[in-house]
Design a protein around this motif. Structure first.
Motif, PDB file in Angstrom:
ATOM      1  N   SER A 153      44.076  40.102  38.217  1.00 13.07           N
ATOM      2  CA  SER A 153      42.979  39.003  38.497  1.00 13.07           C
ATOM      3  C   SER A 153      43.121  37.836  37.796  1.00 13.07           C
ATOM      4  CB  SER A 153      41.636  39.859  38.436  1.00 13.07           C
ATOM      5  OG  SER A 153      41.603  39.969  36.645  1.00 13.07           O
ATOM      6  N   GLU A 171      44.958  45.092  36.781  1.00  9.18           N
ATOM      7  CA  GLU A 171      44.024  44.537  37.504  1.00  9.18           C
ATOM      8  C   GLU A 171      44.708  43.401  38.255  1.00  9.18           C
ATOM      9  OE1 GLU A 171      40.497  44.341  37.946  1.00  9.18           O
ATOM     10  OE2 GLU A 171      40.580  46.457  37.138  1.00  9.18           O
ATOM     11  N   ASP A 208      45.740  40.910  32.327  1.00  9.38           N
ATOM     12  CA  ASP A 208      45.111  40.774  33.786  1.00  9.38           C
ATOM     13  C   ASP A 208      46.142  39.964  34.498  1.00  9.38           C
ATOM     14  OD1 ASP A 208      44.729  38.650  32.579  1.00  9.38           O
ATOM     15  OD2 ASP A 208      42.749  38.145  33.409  1.00  9.38           O
TER      16      ASP A 208
END
Length: 380
Positions: free
Chosen positions: A138, A136, A93
């Protein structure tokens, strides 16, 4: 995620400070050191990432080398970037912003280079992590830089985050502040030791005296801030804890200091005081509102390090030139003092009234400056 045992690091630096940064790197115990233009490269183990960020006083930032290769086509750049083991460093991520620069190279479009490097990293990570769609991003940031020079591509990751000059103590500053990293270098270019008097007669927001105090008490300059790589999975957090513990134990808070900051502007003195308190130096530095012509040291064998106004603004020139003359006349009565002055004013030696013992060319931002060094004759 496998942990790389040895890493190649690059400490970037202002032009002219490479030898100072190399000395600092060697002082941390790293011997495989190469000095290049604007940077110092060295091989070390993973613990060097926390230690370098905490301790390097004059470096701008610490970068971690992922790979380097020749690239003259976008296909070269894509395939060779994709072949690097990004999954060893970036989690599934991880956020991966890419910045770039290109000098004297076939691939001159920085935007295209950034885009291709980003695409190659994402494709590699998707394959290695078995992701069906995009990553992602994130999680923690891992800022990648593609730097191409004469068709040689260098891919690094920025371990510092905010530049290392951001020590975390600056509550306010003057109009033309000196970077903390440059101030630390100016102090390190002298022979001052913490038992001798130290004065900055043009202290502004206090950067030079504060950096001198941090050096005097052996306080790690990065002790009161955070770094981007603290949140990276491949650097075990116990290495950060060990580095912070080492810095705490190395600090010599009992070292007495005789450091003074003077400035003609009372508001700057208040700012300097606030910055010193924020740096945890409290009452260690004496601050006084004073004109240079009123300076009259009582001790012997002191050191002056100053960044006076350069006199480049219309109306300031005559005032600044008179100040240089006054300063030279005063210091002639104190031959045991060593004087170090940084200025872009090329008439400094003539105005001061003495040729410097030594001169060193440096850059304050994009301004070429000279560091005039006058070695005092010690009296005992």
């Amino acid at each position: 995620m496998p942990k790389p045992k040895k890493v190649t690091l690059i400490a970037t630096t202002a032009m002219g400070l490479e030898s100072i940064v190399a000395k600092e790197v060697k002082g941390l115990g790293y011997e495989d050191v190469t000095v290049e233009n604007g940077r110092v490269r060295y091989e070390a183990d993973l613990s060097a990432i926390p230690r370098s960020n905490l301790w390097l006083r004059s470096a701008d930032r610490v970068k971690f080398v992922i790979g380097e290769f020749k690239a003259t086509t976008f296909d070269d750049l894509f395939e060779q970037t994709k072949a690097l083991p990004w999954e060893d460093y970036i989690p599934e991520d991880g956020a991966v912003p890419v910045i770039g620069k290109s000098v004297k190279s076939t691939l001159y479009s920085v935007r295209d280079c950034q885009s291709i490097v980003k695409k190659a990293i994402v494709e590699r990570m998707r394959k290695m992590y078995g992701l069906a769609s995009r990553i992602e991003e994130s999680g923690p940031e891992h800022k990648v830089e593609i730097a191409i020079h004469k068709d040689h591509a260098l891919l690094t990751m920025d371990t510092s985050g905010a530049g290392l000059h951001k020590r975390g103590y600056r509550t306010g500053q003057g109009e033309a502040p000196l970077k903390e990293t440059m101030a630390a270098a100016l102090v390190q270019l002298t022979n001052w030791n913490p038992n001798e008097p130290f004065v900055d007669p043009f202290c502004g927001s206090g950067t030079i005296p504060i950096e001198a105090a941090l050096i005097g008490q052996n306080i790690a300059p990065g002790f009161n801030r955070e770094f981007a790589s603290e949140s990276w999975d491949f650097i075990p957090y116990n290495l950060w804890e060990a580095a912070f513990n080492e810095a705490e134990e190395a600090a010599n808070y009992d070292q007495e200091l005789n450091i003074t900051g003077l400035d003609v502007d009372g508001r700057m003195i208040e700012t300097a005081k606030a910055n010193a308190i924020e740096a945890g130096l409290g009452d260690l530095i004496t601050w006084k509102q004073m004109q240079v012509k009123d300076f009259n040291p009582k001790e012997k064998n002191g050191y002056i390090v100053g960044n006076p106004p350069y006199g480049e603004r219309i109306g300031d020139k005559e005032e600044v030139e008179q100040m240089y003359k006054d300063f030279g006349l005063i210091m002639r009565d104190h031959p045991s003092w060593s004087v170090y002055v940084i200025t872009s004013n090329e008439k400094f030696e003539k105005l001061y009234g003495l040729p410097a013992t030594k001169r060193r060319k440096l850059y304050n931002g994009f301004i070429k400056i000279d560091y005039y060094q006058y070695f005092g004759k010690k009296e005992y």
